[in-house]
Design a protein around this motif. Sequence first.
Motif, PDB file in Angstrom:
ATOM      1  N   GLU A 161      -8.967   0.223   1.216  1.00  0.00           N
ATOM      2  CA  GLU A 161      -9.539   1.332   1.983  1.00  0.00           C
ATOM      3  C   GLU A 161      -8.432   2.023   2.779  1.00  0.00           C
ATOM      4  O   GLU A 161      -7.671   1.375   3.490  1.00  0.00           O
ATOM      5  N   PHE A 162      -8.383   3.352   2.653  1.00  0.00           N
ATOM      6  CA  PHE A 162      -7.395   4.142   3.372  1.00  0.00           C
ATOM      7  C   PHE A 162      -8.133   5.136   4.271  1.00  0.00           C
ATOM      8  O   PHE A 162      -9.010   5.870   3.804  1.00  0.00           O
ATOM      9  N   LYS A 163      -7.778   5.158   5.544  1.00  0.00           N
ATOM     10  CA  LYS A 163      -8.454   6.039   6.494  1.00  0.00           C
ATOM     11  C   LYS A 163      -7.472   7.001   7.136  1.00  0.00           C
ATOM     12  O   LYS A 163      -6.347   6.645   7.467  1.00  0.00           O
ATOM     13  N   THR A 164      -7.922   8.234   7.290  1.00  0.00           N
ATOM     14  CA  THR A 164      -7.199   9.220   8.079  1.00  0.00           C
ATOM     15  C   THR A 164      -8.131   9.695   9.178  1.00  0.00           C
ATOM     16  O   THR A 164      -9.255   9.222   9.311  1.00  0.00           O
ATOM     17  N   THR A 206       0.810  -1.229   0.000  1.00  0.00           N
ATOM     18  CA  THR A 206       0.000   0.000   0.000  1.00  0.00           C
ATOM     19  C   THR A 206       0.837   1.270   0.000  1.00  0.00           C
ATOM     20  O   THR A 206       0.297   2.365   0.079  1.00  0.00           O
ATOM     21  N   ASN A 207       2.151   1.171  -0.089  1.00  0.00           N
ATOM     22  CA  ASN A 207       3.001   2.353  -0.048  1.00  0.00           C
ATOM     23  C   ASN A 207       3.257   2.942  -1.425  1.00  0.00           C
ATOM     24  O   ASN A 207       3.975   3.912  -1.563  1.00  0.00           O
ATOM     25  N   THR A 210     -12.022   9.046   4.594  1.00  0.00           N
ATOM     26  CA  THR A 210     -11.773   7.664   4.150  1.00  0.00           C
ATOM     27  C   THR A 210     -11.737   7.654   2.636  1.00  0.00           C
ATOM     28  O   THR A 210     -12.597   8.236   1.976  1.00  0.00           O
TER      29      THR A 210
END
Length: 566
Positions: free
Chosen positions: A334-337, A260-261, A341
Amino acid sequence: MKHIIQFFTVITLSAFLFGCADLMETDSELVEFEEDNTLNHPTDTVYSVMGIMGKMQLIADRTVLLGEVRGDLLTTTDAANADLKRLAAFDVTTDNRYNSVSDYYAVINNCNYFIQHVDTTLQRRGRTIFTSEYAAVKAFRAWTYLQLALAYGEVPLVTEPVMTEQDAKNEMNKARSGIVDICNYFIDDLAPYALVEKPRYGSINGISSEFFFIPVRALLGDLCLWAGRYQEAATWYHDFLNDKDEPRPMNASARSRWNTNITEFNLATPINGYDVTNTRETISLIPMEDRIFDGVVSDLPNVYGSTRENKYFYQVTPSQAMMDLSAEQTYCMEFKTDTETDTIYVPKVGLMRDVMVGDLRLWSNFSQNSVGGKDEYSEESTIRQNFNKITSRWVATYRLNMIYLHYAEALNRCGLPQSAMAVLKYGLCPENVVAYVDSTEQVAAGNLIAFDSNVFTRENTIGIHSIGSGDSQANGLYVLPMPSEPMATRQDTVNYQIPLVEDMIVNELALEGAFEGYRFYDLMRIAMRRNAPEYLAVPISKRNGVVDEALRARLMERRNWYLPLP
């Protein structure tokens, strides 16, 4: 080992007689009377149980091949032996090497002898000594009978040891039992032993012996599923998964993921975290030998993969249907901060390898590579193939993820499609039940979807689709089917959803259980349930991308689903 051989030479004097004598051979030169073999000592029972497992080794590979080569996820290669090609073409005769009914009855007859002769009343310090072995052998017998019935359709149900040729002839002349009748018989036979602990023999050949024994509640779930007793099936699966002493939440670490990087997926490398040969995910297995001198050595590595023994010419390979099904899936991330999201869907073009498209389980478990320095005239194959799922050390009989999927199948057929969908998309835990199963279905399901909140949490429970397709809980393309227009009643909506959710479960069974021996029987079960032979006939006839009309016509007749008895 000599004790095992001597004892079981005696009680396999016959192996069930069909025609002139195929199933029970009665020509042993070792003559010993039945009453000379009593099972009233711990050493006797250990030897006996391990001897039965030695007989099970004979049907271990076949269990996988009969369930997979006849399905739609594998296709045979030019290097396949003639019997394997005929198996895939449903053109099996009684002399085919994969058609040996006597091996099943050898297990069954040994089990019958043990069950009849073990002293279940013997106690030591107030504890019954042989109850664990008695229950384990009953489970071996029921599991073997289920495999036998699935392979042959209708077979004699023999529950007493057969010691003479006349006994074998008498059993042969009895009416044969079908899958449902056999399942119903063994449900009643096994249910009283559902909570009996497994035998404990320590580690044998580097494998903990606890894995050698069939999980009775999971087996009862399977028997009920095949018998159409869905409420009971869901209950047995649930109680196995939610066992208070050994709860089994879905292993959240058992998944394949993209790195995911990075943002350029054509440069990405998937992280392979999926390995069904790890005993964390394996519930039970048939151990195989390392050397022929010690017993039965699995031939599956030579069938599935490139080995020195087969000069690297593998006999089966993933079919076009398998490639297509895997590629049809959409991998979601899915990426969350703290404030938002974001959801990303991995593209289906521009990736380094075709097997990286869609679901990653195929990529995690299968690889092909060209070998330099060889040409088409070489004695060795120029392509090397490997299936990570296939190990020479054992053949799995139960895996956790497949139990979850059969549980979902039973829930769905109980009229609980939201709960079944939760198994696929989110994972069943108390938090997800509240969030994704409406109150009406929660009430209808009751304890069938109740799990220990201290063990089953969102942190350690995932939807099975996430194992290969990323963060499925965020995937807007992978959702519970809904009718395009509101239906007259809630039940109408549920009835609309059940077959569609079942289709999703069948696809997930293929993605998760591919190559392990499940596929043909999963298609068979749904085809029988729906009284729709085309459910099996169509996908199998299209395994190579185009319809084989002759094969489709053959499979539209149910009698052609089964091996011929001698």
